[in-house]
Design an enzyme around this catalytic site. Structure first.
Site, PDB file in Angstrom:
ATOM      1  N   CYS A 108      -2.478   9.636  -6.621  1.00 14.47           N
ATOM      2  CA  CYS A 108      -3.630   9.340  -5.761  1.00 14.47           C
ATOM      3  C   CYS A 108      -4.713  10.390  -5.980  1.00 14.47           C
ATOM      4  O   CYS A 108      -4.471  11.573  -5.786  1.00 14.47           O
ATOM      5  CB  CYS A 108      -3.272   9.296  -4.287  1.00 14.47           C
ATOM      6  SG  CYS A 108      -4.780   9.038  -3.318  1.00 14.47           S
ATOM      7  N   LYS A 143       0.870  -1.177   0.000  1.00 20.63           N
ATOM      8  CA  LYS A 143       0.000   0.000   0.000  1.00 20.63           C
ATOM      9  C   LYS A 143       0.905   1.225   0.000  1.00 20.63           C
ATOM     10  O   LYS A 143       1.927   1.260   0.685  1.00 20.63           O
ATOM     11  CB  LYS A 143      -0.888   0.008   1.253  1.00 20.63           C
ATOM     12  CG  LYS A 143      -1.698   1.288   1.467  1.00 20.63           C
ATOM     13  CD  LYS A 143      -2.784   1.481   0.433  1.00 20.63           C
ATOM     14  CE  LYS A 143      -3.495   2.840   0.570  1.00 20.63           C
ATOM     15  NZ  LYS A 143      -4.414   3.118  -0.564  1.00 20.63           N
TER      16      LYS A 143
HETATM   17  O1  RRO Z   1      -5.963   5.427  -1.046  1.00 20.96           O
HETATM   18  C1  RRO Z   1      -6.576   5.809  -2.055  1.00 20.96           C
HETATM   19  O2  RRO Z   1      -7.635   6.468  -1.993  1.00 20.96           O
HETATM   20  C2  RRO Z   1      -6.087   5.541  -3.407  1.00 20.96           C
HETATM   21  C3  RRO Z   1      -4.787   5.745  -3.810  1.00 20.96           C
HETATM   22 BR1  RRO Z   1      -3.434   6.238  -2.646  1.00 20.96          BR
HETATM   23  C4  RRO Z   1      -4.433   5.566  -5.162  1.00 20.96           C
HETATM   24  O3  RRO Z   1      -3.278   5.743  -5.590  1.00 20.96           O
HETATM   25  N1  RRO Z   1      -5.412   5.188  -6.016  1.00 20.96           N
HETATM   26  C5  RRO Z   1      -6.665   4.977  -5.629  1.00 20.96           C
HETATM   27  O4  RRO Z   1      -7.534   4.650  -6.453  1.00 20.96           O
HETATM   28  N2  RRO Z   1      -7.001   5.155  -4.308  1.00 20.96           N
END
Ligand code: RRO
Length: 314
Positions: free
Chosen positions: A133, A48
């Site tokens: 993100c 993650k």
């Molecule tokens: O954690 C998120 O909301 C998230 C991330 Br970091 C990302 O890079 N892509 C996504 O769809 N959700």
């Protein structure tokens, strides 16, 4: 007896027994999640995306599975950089070099701080900088700010000499591919990973007349079947523009062996599975490997290199 085909892949000298990995963010937040991917049929694991400090992320409901994919606005919930750094170092000492450390600072300064720590650490594997993100409130996706990306890469490569990949958002205009590839080509980037989710979609339940997720008034990143054609175009578009030594990871809309086959035709060295891994769990890596092997046998291909990047056009 079936002819043997190889799923072997490689990025910058690191070899992967299978080209299938999880996409960062999907079932990879805890040591337990990460270990179950590592001990599955997957060729490796991505953590993650880490922020400097641990984060709880956005309010729930923040993810919804849909008939054609998913929408999420998780908001970067994660256990913090130290947790993932400790994990990758431990995995490395246990002999695993197929673990990718994903980082996503909330600012360029945070990115630099984490990359400095990685540079000074004993970690020698792949690092994936998430520039895409879509779900942190009030923070734009860095990947859409070309000047900011150029400035950040300039700062990073003053000190960073380990293997760095970039996770990019989807682009939609060919001038964006041109501009981003021209920036990336100036730096010793190891790979580009396209695409992150398609940011800020809106899915509505018409019965209740309500958005299906809570954060940001229902706006969130789209994955799954919604994303595949855009993902293929981004993999192909970057493969055509990046220096040959910059490798590609294809992410977006993979739920079958045929989807992987198409990503590789567009030029992907490895692929990552997000939405479909979220719903199926680790057995998906075995299923999709089998499907891809059947396709390769049927077509007479023995290695991924036999068709990688060889998409024909009319
Ligand atoms: O954690 C998120 O909301 C998230 C991330 Br970091 C990302 O890079 N892509 C996504 O769809 N959700």
């Amino acid at each position: 007896m079936q002819t043997k085909v190889s799923m072997q892949a490689e990025i910058a000298g690191i070899s992967f027994d299978n080209l299938l990995l999880n996409a960062a963010g999907i079932r990879c937040s805890t040591v337990q999640d990460l270990n179950s991917i590592l001990t599955s049929e997957a060729g490796g694991v991505v953590t993650k995306s880490a922020t400097v400090e641990e984060r709880a992320g956005n309010e729930s409901p923040r993810m919804r599975a849909l008939p054609l994919g998913s929408i999420n606005s998780m908001g970067l919930p994660n256990h913090g950089f130290d947790y993932y750094m400790a994990y990758v170092l431990k995995a490395q000492s246990a002999g695993y070099n197929n673990v990718i450390l994903s980082v996503a600072g909330l600012s360029p300064a945070d990115d630099l701080l984490m990359l400095r720590e990685i540079q000074q650490s004993g970690f020698d594997g792949l690092v994936e900088l998430n520039l895409s993100c879509p779900n942190v409130k009030g923070k734009p996706q860095v990947g859409y700010d070309f000047a900011a990306v150029e400035q950040l890469l300039g700062e990073i490569f003053k000190f960073f000499d380990k293997r760095l990949g970039l996770k990019l958002p989807p682009y939609f205009d060919l001038t964006q591919f041109d501009e981003m590839a021209a920036i990336i080509n100036q730096y010793p980037v190891t790979y580009v990973n396209s695409i992150n989710s398609i940011g800020n979609g809106l899915v509505i339940d018409p019965v209740t007349e309500t958005a299906v997720i809570k954060p940001k008034g229902g706006f969130g990143g789209l994955g799954g079947e919604y994303a595949k054609p855009t993902a293929l175009a981004n993999v192909r578009g970057f493969r055509q523009r990046l220096k040959p030594e910059i490798q590609m990871i294809g992410t977006g809309g993979i739920k079958s062996g045929m989807d992987v086959f198409e990503h590789v035709l567009c030029g992907a060295d490895l692929v990552q599975i997000g939405t479909a891994f979220g719903s199926e769990g680790t057995p998906i890596f075995d299923r999709i490997s089998q499907e891809l092997q059947d396709i390769m046998i049927e077509k007479g291909y023995r290695r991924l290199a036999d068709f990688r990047g060889k998409l024909k056009t009319l």
